[in-house]
Design a protein around this motif. Structure first.
Motif, PDB file in Angstrom:
ATOM      1  N   ASP A  95       0.849  -1.190   0.000  1.00  0.00           N
ATOM      2  CA  ASP A  95       0.000   0.000   0.000  1.00  0.00           C
ATOM      3  C   ASP A  95       0.890   1.246   0.000  1.00  0.00           C
ATOM      4  N   VAL A  96       0.834   1.998  -1.087  1.00  0.00           N
ATOM      5  CA  VAL A  96       1.636   3.212  -1.230  1.00  0.00           C
ATOM      6  C   VAL A  96       0.698   4.411  -1.293  1.00  0.00           C
ATOM      7  N   THR A  97       0.905   5.380  -0.395  1.00  0.00           N
ATOM      8  CA  THR A  97       0.108   6.602  -0.394  1.00  0.00           C
ATOM      9  C   THR A  97       1.045   7.808  -0.454  1.00  0.00           C
ATOM     10  N   GLY A  98       0.594   8.858  -1.059  1.00  0.00           N
ATOM     11  CA  GLY A  98       1.414  10.053  -1.186  1.00  0.00           C
ATOM     12  C   GLY A  98       0.585  11.311  -0.989  1.00  0.00           C
ATOM     13  N   ALA A  99       1.249  12.384  -0.557  1.00  0.00           N
ATOM     14  CA  ALA A  99       0.590  13.677  -0.368  1.00  0.00           C
ATOM     15  C   ALA A  99       1.541  14.787  -0.792  1.00  0.00           C
ATOM     16  N   LEU A 100       0.995  15.840  -1.436  1.00  0.00           N
ATOM     17  CA  LEU A 100       1.783  16.989  -1.881  1.00  0.00           C
ATOM     18  C   LEU A 100       1.073  18.255  -1.418  1.00  0.00           C
ATOM     19  N   ARG A 101       1.821  19.110  -0.711  1.00  0.00           N
ATOM     20  CA  ARG A 101       1.218  20.326  -0.159  1.00  0.00           C
ATOM     21  C   ARG A 101       2.003  21.554  -0.649  1.00  0.00           C
ATOM     22  N   PHE A 102       1.239  22.644  -0.925  1.00  0.00           N
ATOM     23  CA  PHE A 102       1.836  23.907  -1.355  1.00  0.00           C
ATOM     24  C   PHE A 102       1.415  25.004  -0.388  1.00  0.00           C
ATOM     25  N   GLY A 103       2.293  25.893  -0.086  1.00  0.00           N
ATOM     26  CA  GLY A 103       2.006  27.047   0.773  1.00  0.00           C
ATOM     27  C   GLY A 103       3.142  28.041   0.636  1.00  0.00           C
ATOM     28  N   THR A 104       3.707  28.432   1.756  1.00  0.00           N
ATOM     29  CA  THR A 104       4.912  29.278   1.695  1.00  0.00           C
ATOM     30  C   THR A 104       6.070  28.523   1.077  1.00  0.00           C
ATOM     31  N   GLY A 105       6.016  27.212   1.207  1.00  0.00           N
ATOM     32  CA  GLY A 105       7.006  26.341   0.582  1.00  0.00           C
ATOM     33  C   GLY A 105       6.280  25.164  -0.062  1.00  0.00           C
ATOM     34  N   GLU A 107       5.822  20.731   0.224  1.00  0.00           N
ATOM     35  CA  GLU A 107       6.035  19.556   1.076  1.00  0.00           C
ATOM     36  C   GLU A 107       5.370  18.352   0.416  1.00  0.00           C
ATOM     37  N   TYR A 108       6.068  17.222   0.361  1.00  0.00           N
ATOM     38  CA  TYR A 108       5.420  15.977  -0.088  1.00  0.00           C
ATOM     39  C   TYR A 108       5.766  14.865   0.881  1.00  0.00           C
ATOM     40  N   GLU A 109       4.874  13.897   0.928  1.00  0.00           N
ATOM     41  CA  GLU A 109       5.036  12.767   1.847  1.00  0.00           C
ATOM     42  C   GLU A 109       4.643  11.483   1.130  1.00  0.00           C
ATOM     43  N   VAL A 110       5.430  10.452   1.251  1.00  0.00           N
ATOM     44  CA  VAL A 110       5.168   9.140   0.652  1.00  0.00           C
ATOM     45  C   VAL A 110       5.299   8.077   1.732  1.00  0.00           C
ATOM     46  N   VAL A 297       7.715   2.070   5.386  1.00  0.00           N
ATOM     47  CA  VAL A 297       8.623   3.197   5.472  1.00  0.00           C
ATOM     48  C   VAL A 297       7.874   4.460   5.059  1.00  0.00           C
ATOM     49  N   SER A 298       8.212   5.574   5.701  1.00  0.00           N
ATOM     50  CA  SER A 298       7.589   6.860   5.394  1.00  0.00           C
ATOM     51  C   SER A 298       8.687   7.863   5.072  1.00  0.00           C
ATOM     52  N   ALA A 299       8.506   8.608   3.981  1.00  0.00           N
ATOM     53  CA  ALA A 299       9.479   9.632   3.563  1.00  0.00           C
ATOM     54  C   ALA A 299       8.755  10.964   3.409  1.00  0.00           C
ATOM     55  N   MET A 300       9.394  12.062   3.918  1.00  0.00           N
ATOM     56  CA  MET A 300       8.788  13.386   3.836  1.00  0.00           C
ATOM     57  C   MET A 300       9.854  14.393   3.405  1.00  0.00           C
ATOM     58  N   ASP A 301       9.500  15.249   2.455  1.00  0.00           N
ATOM     59  CA  ASP A 301      10.397  16.297   1.950  1.00  0.00           C
ATOM     60  C   ASP A 301       9.778  17.649   2.286  1.00  0.00           C
ATOM     61  N   ARG A 302      10.494  18.398   3.111  1.00  0.00           N
ATOM     62  CA  ARG A 302      10.050  19.750   3.472  1.00  0.00           C
ATOM     63  C   ARG A 302      11.078  20.754   2.938  1.00  0.00           C
ATOM     64  N   ASP A 303      10.755  21.308   1.781  1.00  0.00           N
ATOM     65  CA  ASP A 303      11.638  22.315   1.169  1.00  0.00           C
ATOM     66  C   ASP A 303      13.070  21.817   1.021  1.00  0.00           C
ATOM     67  N   GLY A 304      13.154  20.553   0.531  1.00  0.00           N
ATOM     68  CA  GLY A 304      14.464  19.986   0.278  1.00  0.00           C
ATOM     69  C   GLY A 304      15.062  19.240   1.442  1.00  0.00           C
TER      70      GLY A 304
END
Length: 449
Positions: A95-105, A107-110, A297-304
């Protein structure tokens, strides 16, 4: 962890058709000792060529095993059970889920999570699927052996019907001779109209009996056609042989009930299905308390800035404790246990009834063969002597021969019933009861021709 995943992948592979059918084919070959067919995984058997010559009971069984769509459907059920087994051993998708957020910067999460509840429930699921496969294999073997027994019985009925036509033809010829002779005597003024009417009535009744016997032959042939899976020009086959003569001694059947219970494929399948239901009920109870459990496993990218860590997913049965599924599984378990008990009771009763039927038919046939037929033949011989000495009229001789033919009908019927009863006895010893309904892979009763 790698070894565990490799084992799971290998376990979830679907068994090959050859692997599934091998034990079934082996048991059928051992029991029937007849040519098998490509459909069952054996050598090719040419049905069309076999039908070109008159066939006997053994060849009819071979053709049925080769050509019966009902048996083919039972063998196909092995593939269904094999697929269910592979499904029961699988872990399910990642089960693979992902999220992408936009704001001041940005952020994506997988998250990648593998549901591991299958590992926890696997022993129960695996046991249930393997028990169901054993039940389907027992059903397939039972279908073949039951088909063979029914073909033997139907073929014996056909042979008896053909011999019955010969006897009815003899009876009609005697009645026709008597009526013709009586008509000539009436023309000469030596008898009454009442006597003529009686002999004519006897002739017409003999004609009806002959026509009924001929129709019985055709009905018996159609029953065999259905069992052998024959249609069109294939139904133009010829039967050879006669009913086997009565053996010198009555069969020894005191151990029939014990042997039939020990060998029963119906009991084996019912027991396997009961075990499968028990394991499914156990798996449902586990799912009620832990409906989902996964690791990943969970991976999150916050502005690099990438962050990686473990992921855990646990299902909480707050509003759904699978009460319906658990109730269904428990009810199925009770049903299977009751079916097992019913099968055991019915099997024992059928074995006792088969023993009674076989011994009674043997006793009747033996009495007719040793006492009644010789007496009737003696009456014919004595009447012929009196007729030659002009001490008996021709009608007495005709009646004596008619009575002999009637005894022949009774003996033929008793011999047919004995032959059929012994076919049922042989089937019980091989592990199948002909009175038991066949069971589909889903557990529902199905009718057979």
């Amino acid at each position: 962890m790698k070894r565990l995943l490799a084992a799971c992948l290998l376990a979830s592979c679907v068994p090959s058709q050859q692997e599934l059918r091998a034990p079934v084919r082996s048991r059928i070959d051992a029991e029937l000792r007849l040519p098998t067919v490509q459909r069952l995984g054996g050598p090719e058997f040419d049905v069309a060529r076999a039908l070109q010559q008159p066939i006997n009971a053994d060849m009819a069984v071979a053709i049925a095993i080769a050509n019966s769509p009902r048996l083919a459907a039972s063998m196909d059920a092995l593939g269904i059970a094999g697929g269910d087994l592979a499904s029961a051993l699988g872990l399910g998708p990642l089960d693979v889920t992902g999220a992408l957020r936009f704001g001041t910067g940005h952020e994506y999460e997988v998250d990648a999570v593998q549901n591991l509840l299958g590992l926890v429930a696997m022993p129960r699921r695996r046991a249930a699927a393997r028990a169901e496969l054993r039940a389907v294999q027992a059903d397939a073997i039972a279908t073949a052996l039951r088909l063979a027994a029914r073909v033997k019985i139907a073929f014996a009925d056909l042979l008896a019907a053909q011999q019955e036509v010969e006897l009815r033809q003899t009876a009609f010829d005697a009645a026709d001779i008597a009526a013709t002779l009586r008509e000539r005597m009436r023309a000469a003024g030596n008898t009454t109209d009442l006597a003529v009417a009686r002999d004519r009535d006897a002739r017409e009744q003999a004609r009806i009996d002959l026509a009924r016997a001929e129709a019985d032959v055709e009905r018996a042939r159609e029953k065999i056609n259905a069992l052998l899976g024959l249609t069109g020009d294939q139904t133009k086959w010829l039967a050879s042989g006669t009913l086997r003569e009565l053996p010198a001694q009555a069969p020894a059947l005191d151990d029939l009930q014990h042997v039939s219970v020990s060998a029963s494929l119906d009991l084996m399948a019912a027991l396997a299905r009961s075990k499968a239901a028990a394991n499914r009920a156990g798996a449902e109870r586990l799912s009620a308390f832990l409906p989902e459990f996964g690791l990943g496993v969970s991976a999150m990218d916050r502005d690099g800035d990438v962050e990686v860590g473990p992921a855990v997913r646990i299902g909480i049965p707050l509003f759904d404790q699978r009460s319906g599924a658990r109730a269904r599984a428990d009810a199925e378990l009770q049903q299977r246990q009751h079916e097992l008990e019913a099968t055991a009771v019915e099997l024992r009763a059928e074995a006792r009834a088969a023993r009674i039927t076989a011994l009674a038919a043997y006793a009747e046939a033996r009495h007719l063969h040793d006492i009644v037929l010789p007496l009737r033949q003696q009456i014919v011989d004595e009447t012929l002597l009196h007729y030659n000495a002009m001490d008996a009229d021709p009608f007495q001789l005709i009646v004596a021969r008619r009575d002999l033919a009637d005894a022949g009908h009774q003996y033929l019927d008793a011999l047919r019933r004995y032959s059929n009863a012994m076919a049922e006895v042989d089937a019980l010893r091989a592990g199948v009861a002909l009175g038991m309904p066949a069971v589909s892979p889903g557990g529902r009763d199905v009718d057979h021709p």
